[in-house]
Design a protein around this motif. Sequence first.
Motif, PDB file in Angstrom:
ATOM      1  N   THR A  20      72.941  57.003  -5.438  1.00 59.02           N
ATOM      2  CA  THR A  20      73.876  57.938  -4.791  1.00 59.02           C
ATOM      3  C   THR A  20      73.391  58.306  -3.398  1.00 59.02           C
ATOM      4  N   THR A  21      72.081  58.562  -3.269  1.00 57.28           N
ATOM      5  CA  THR A  21      71.518  58.944  -1.968  1.00 57.28           C
ATOM      6  C   THR A  21      71.688  57.818  -0.955  1.00 57.28           C
ATOM      7  N   CYS A  22      71.427  56.574  -1.370  1.00 53.78           N
ATOM      8  CA  CYS A  22      71.663  55.450  -0.456  1.00 53.78           C
ATOM      9  C   CYS A  22      73.129  55.429  -0.024  1.00 53.78           C
ATOM     10  N   GLY A  23      74.028  55.756  -0.945  1.00 51.79           N
ATOM     11  CA  GLY A  23      75.452  55.776  -0.628  1.00 51.79           C
ATOM     12  C   GLY A  23      75.795  56.786   0.458  1.00 51.79           C
ATOM     13  N   LEU A  24      75.017  57.881   0.528  1.00 56.40           N
ATOM     14  CA  LEU A  24      75.248  58.882   1.575  1.00 56.40           C
ATOM     15  C   LEU A  24      75.022  58.288   2.961  1.00 56.40           C
ATOM     16  N   TYR A  25      74.175  57.256   3.021  1.00 58.58           N
ATOM     17  CA  TYR A  25      73.922  56.550   4.288  1.00 58.58           C
ATOM     18  C   TYR A  25      74.856  55.348   4.438  1.00 58.58           C
ATOM     19  N   HIS A  26      75.855  55.252   3.566  1.00 64.71           N
ATOM     20  CA  HIS A  26      76.725  54.071   3.521  1.00 64.71           C
ATOM     21  C   HIS A  26      75.895  52.816   3.291  1.00 64.71           C
ATOM     22  N   ALA A  27      74.842  52.978   2.500  1.00 64.90           N
ATOM     23  CA  ALA A  27      73.958  51.877   2.111  1.00 64.90           C
ATOM     24  C   ALA A  27      73.973  51.768   0.590  1.00 64.90           C
ATOM     25  N   SER A  28      73.273  50.766   0.074  1.00 66.08           N
ATOM     26  CA  SER A  28      73.068  50.627  -1.368  1.00 66.08           C
ATOM     27  C   SER A  28      71.572  50.495  -1.619  1.00 66.08           C
ATOM     28  N   LEU A  29      71.166  50.685  -2.867  1.00 67.91           N
ATOM     29  CA  LEU A  29      69.787  50.337  -3.206  1.00 67.91           C
ATOM     30  C   LEU A  29      69.575  48.866  -2.844  1.00 67.91           C
ATOM     31  N   VAL A  30      68.394  48.560  -2.374  1.00 66.52           N
ATOM     32  CA  VAL A  30      68.120  47.242  -1.806  1.00 66.52           C
ATOM     33  C   VAL A  30      68.405  46.106  -2.803  1.00 66.52           C
ATOM     34  N   GLU A  31      68.958  45.027  -2.251  1.00 70.66           N
ATOM     35  CA  GLU A  31      69.286  43.817  -3.018  1.00 70.66           C
ATOM     36  C   GLU A  31      68.449  42.676  -2.449  1.00 70.66           C
ATOM     37  N   ILE A  32      67.486  42.210  -3.217  1.00 71.96           N
ATOM     38  CA  ILE A  32      66.542  41.195  -2.716  1.00 71.96           C
ATOM     39  C   ILE A  32      66.995  39.823  -3.206  1.00 71.96           C
ATOM     40  N   THR A  33      67.405  38.970  -2.279  1.00 72.62           N
ATOM     41  CA  THR A  33      68.035  37.712  -2.683  1.00 72.62           C
ATOM     42  C   THR A  33      67.215  36.469  -2.372  1.00 72.62           C
ATOM     43  N   ASN A  34      66.073  36.617  -1.710  1.00 71.30           N
ATOM     44  CA  ASN A  34      65.224  35.436  -1.494  1.00 71.30           C
ATOM     45  C   ASN A  34      63.796  35.888  -1.190  1.00 71.30           C
ATOM     46  N   ALA A  35      62.897  34.916  -1.138  1.00 73.35           N
ATOM     47  CA  ALA A  35      61.477  35.229  -0.972  1.00 73.35           C
ATOM     48  C   ALA A  35      61.186  35.868   0.384  1.00 73.35           C
ATOM     49  N   ARG A  36      61.948  35.498   1.407  1.00 73.58           N
ATOM     50  CA  ARG A  36      61.726  36.088   2.735  1.00 73.58           C
ATOM     51  C   ARG A  36      62.018  37.586   2.706  1.00 73.58           C
ATOM     52  N   GLU A  37      63.148  37.919   2.080  1.00 79.89           N
ATOM     53  CA  GLU A  37      63.521  39.333   2.001  1.00 79.89           C
ATOM     54  C   GLU A  37      62.533  40.091   1.102  1.00 79.89           C
ATOM     55  N   ASP A  38      62.101  39.445   0.036  1.00 80.34           N
ATOM     56  CA  ASP A  38      61.104  40.031  -0.862  1.00 80.34           C
ATOM     57  C   ASP A  38      59.835  40.369  -0.080  1.00 80.34           C
ATOM     58  N   ASN A  39      59.417  39.430   0.762  1.00 79.08           N
ATOM     59  CA  ASN A  39      58.226  39.619   1.568  1.00 79.08           C
ATOM     60  C   ASN A  39      58.413  40.740   2.594  1.00 79.08           C
ATOM     61  N   PHE A  40      59.615  40.788   3.187  1.00 71.09           N
ATOM     62  CA  PHE A  40      59.898  41.858   4.144  1.00 71.09           C
ATOM     63  C   PHE A  40      59.816  43.221   3.462  1.00 71.09           C
TER      64      PHE A  40
END
Length: 164
Positions: free
Chosen positions: A48-68
Amino acid sequence: MVFTVRLAVLWSALGLNVVQGCPNGWESFEGSCYFIPEIKEDWSASSTTCGLYHASLVEITNAREDNFVKHLVSKYHDGYSHDKYFWLGGTDSFVEGDWRWIGSDNLLTYTDWHHGEPNGHHDEDCLLGQLSDDHFDWKDNRCTSKYNFVCEIVEDGDGGHLIG
Ligand SMILES: [Ca+2]
Ligand SMILES: [Ca+2]
């Protein structure tokens, strides 16, 4: 930090789009913006809090993003050394064993489960990232526990960051 967060919320409230770059205090990576609020909440409240920023809880879709994300939480951990658990956007609360990202409703394709995880079956339906030494990997956890969390604003189809 509090001021920049409020500014980001204000921008969102005004419905302004940020054409390039990320809101102040957010980190950019491959077209998304990421932020770790300085609060601990259960998984649903985190979402819900992420939604207040017009964001979502993080969605990690590949190893690069995982590393970031690993580097992002490591940096946060440097400032708050007791904080090493972070909610991520995955859940299997709808169908046991059917892990989906809450933001997109997509099934998890890339995964980074800790050895032996997920192991909580019906008792653990929310995705938790665990930072330990040089590792950052995933476990299922009880959704009612309160932890830090990572928000992500996904780039829209026009190449800008849609905020509002
Ligand atoms: Ca489960
Ligand atoms: Ca578990």
